[in-house]
Design a protein around this motif. Structure first.
Motif, short mmCIF file in Angstrom:
data_model
loop_
_atom_site.label_atom_id
_atom_site.label_comp_id
_atom_site.label_asym_id
_atom_site.label_seq_id
_atom_site.Cartn_x
_atom_site.Cartn_y
_atom_site.Cartn_z
N LYS A 1 2.33 1.76 -3.34
CA LYS A 1 1.34 2.22 -4.31
C LYS A 1 0.88 3.64 -4.00
CE LYS A 1 -0.27 -1.98 -6.42
NZ LYS A 1 0.65 -3.01 -5.94
N GLY A 2 1.53 4.29 -3.05
CA GLY A 2 1.31 5.73 -2.88
C GLY A 2 0.33 6.14 -1.79
N TRP A 3 -0.20 5.19 -1.01
CA TRP A 3 -1.07 5.60 0.10
C TRP A 3 -0.21 6.19 1.19
CZ3 TRP A 3 -5.90 5.94 -1.21
CH2 TRP A 3 -6.45 5.06 -2.15
N SER A 4 -0.70 7.24 1.82
CA SER A 4 0.09 7.88 2.88
C SER A 4 -0.11 7.12 4.20
CB SER A 4 -0.34 9.33 3.06
OG SER A 4 -1.65 9.37 3.60
N GLU A 5 0.74 7.43 5.16
CA GLU A 5 0.62 6.80 6.49
C GLU A 5 -0.77 7.07 7.06
OE1 GLU A 5 3.30 8.52 5.49
OE2 GLU A 5 5.11 7.92 6.59
N ALA B 1 0.84 -1.20 0.00
CA ALA B 1 0.00 0.00 0.00
C ALA B 1 0.88 1.25 0.00
CB ALA B 1 -0.93 -0.02 1.21
N PHE B 2 1.95 1.22 0.76
CA PHE B 2 2.84 2.41 0.79
C PHE B 2 3.52 2.59 -0.57
CE2 PHE B 2 6.52 5.00 2.03
CZ PHE B 2 5.85 6.01 2.71
#
Ligand code: SF4
Ligand code: SF4
Lengths: 349, 110
Positions: free
Chosen positions: B72-76, B69-70
């Motif tokens: 693929k660009g999802w933020s914390e 997920a990280f």
């Protein structure tokens, strides 16, 4: 943040980096040699398939000090290409029409005082010119504000790093305030036609991971970038290049400091793709260092892996010998062959 | 130290087909198909997987989809909100049974 050189880090010495790449920090980390992977794919010794791209690194000076920089560039780096060496580059280009593209990189290439003269002279030789512009340089000083017009006048293709379409990830990698300035610079480029389909003025962006991981699919990411940048900032661009970070200089330092080095190298190895290996960029590129020495690529340049033989300087440019050379490979090359592969033009497979 | 869960075992997930080839292969085909870009993007699916991984509390899945997920660009922040969605559903699932408890108590109490 300072360059590794200014911090007197051991990693500022290329030999130290190569020792770590070969055996890890402990001296006991042994990844399958990259050479073996090439042998298995029938690609060793790796040789050029053509000589088309002439990449010139005009110096390590930069207005930024990005955490992942494989050049270890920064404001404190004084190594820049002289006008004499640039002239030798022009001579080589003149004598070798097969070199159709000139890719100018740095540091921030625009900080070299002879940069504009060099671009104008290359244009007279009718070559396609790419400038790797970090965007913020355009706003760094008044004297750079007209760079977009200069690029337009010489039909330069602009390739710019924007590691993500959000501020947080971009600034973490490239420094505070970089995202906002990059957005402003992109808007300036758009305003004169860059990145808009009908103008022919090419503006490509570069994604690279802000951490110890590999880039996701280039195509999917390009779509997301386009949607996000257009919706939030009204920005348009042509293509997105997804580039893998190679374990060199400051990115290597980051990997070691964060305890990610071995896991990252294993990740690259697991993702090894022989199709990407067949298309690595060193097979059609010659890389010239600020002092005129010749390398297989900008990465080998930073590891001080000069081409072997007397033709390894721009003063003795010899296409036949260059075409028949064996490319120097090492463990860092796994960065070019992971997943869809990685080059200065993004994915290769 | 010996533990039931070993991070290295995640890399061996593919080996489950060693003991039952046909079913293993069918599972991985299906798995691969599920996570492709389709009506939902691979990126959206990754965030759903992260939330579900927390709901089923699978350490292997949490490891894999935190990275994915990280990457693929999802933020914390977005990833933590997804975990809260899982937590809220799990918490709600317990709490909604309180209605059953109430029913029972009402049934037997004077
Ligand atoms: S990555 Fe580019 S912009 Fe950043 S410090 Fe290095 S040369 Fe400069
Ligand atoms: S690091 Fe350089 S030499 Fe190695 S594969 Fe990549 S481009 Fe070629």
């Amino acid at each position: 943040m300072k360059s590794l050189l200014a911090e007197h880090s051991k990693l500022a010495i290329a030999g130290e980096q190569i020792a770590i790449l070969e055996h890890g920090q402990s001296g006991h980390f042994n990844l399958i040699p990259f050479q073996q992977k090439l042998e298995a794919a029938g690609l060793y010794p790796l040789q050029p398939t053509s000589l088309e791209v002439f990449q010139v690194n005009v110096g390590k000076m930069c207005n930024q000090v990005c955490r992942h920089c494989h050049v270890d560039a920064g404001p404190d780096r004084k190594e820049i290409m002289s006008k004499e060496t640039m002239q030798l580059c022009l001579d080589a280009l003149k004598n070798n029409p097969s070199l159709t593209t000139v890719d100018i990189t740095g540091g921030a290439p625009e900080m070299n005082p002879h940069f504009r003269w060099f671009v104008e002279a290359i244009k007279k030789l009718e070559r396609h010119i790419i400038v790797r512009c970090n965007l913020t340089i355009i706003l760094a000083n008044k004297k750079y504000n007209d760079l977009p017009e200069f690029y337009k006048e010489h039909q330069v293709e602009v390739v710019s790093s924007l590691p993500f379409y959000t501020q947080d990830r971009t600034d973490r990698q490239r420094g505070n305030g970089v995202f906002d300035d990059s957005i402003k610079a992109l808007q300036m480029l758009n305003a004169i036609g860059y990145g808009l389909e009908e103008t022919g003025l090419i503006l490509n962006l570069v994604y690279n991971p802000a951490g110890a991981f590999l880039p996701p699919s280039q195509l999917a990411l390009e779509k997301e970038y386009k949607t996000a940048l257009s919706k939030q900032y009204g920005i348009a661009f042509n293509n997105l290049f997804a580039i893998t970070n190679l374990p060199i200089s400051r990115f290597l330092d980051y990997l070691l400091q964060s305890g990610n080095y071995e896991k990252y190298m294993e990740k690259l190895l697991i993702a090894y793709n022989p199709f990407a290996a067949a298309n690595v960029m060193c097979r059609n590129t010659i890389s010239v260092g600020w002092d005129g020495y010749l390398y297989d690529c900008d990465f080998n340049q930073m590891l001080d892996l000069k081409m072997a033989g007397s033709h390894n300087h721009i003063a003795h440019f010899n296409t036949e010998k260059l075409y028949n050379r064996n490319i120097i490979v090492g463990q860092h090359c796994y960065g070019c062959t992971a997943g869809a592969g990685s080059s200065c033009g993004g994915a290769v497979a | 130290m010996e533990t039931y869960y070993n991070p290295d075992d995640l890399k061996k997930f593919g080996n489950i087909a060693d003991f039952q080839k046909k079913l293993g292969e069918k599972f991985f085909d299906y798995y691969g198909e599920v996570f492709k870009d389709s009506e939902l993007t691979a990126r959206e699916k990754s965030l759903i997987a992260l939330a579900v991984a927390h709901a089923v509390q699978c350490p292997y899945c949490i490891d894999a989809y935190s990275s994915d997920a990280f990457e693929k660009g999802w933020s914390e922040g977005q990833m933590m909100e997804a975990v809260h969605v899982a937590a809220a559903i799990r918490g709600g699932a317990s709490l909604v049974h309180g209605v059953q408890m109430m029913n029972k108590v009402k049934e037997i109490a004077m």
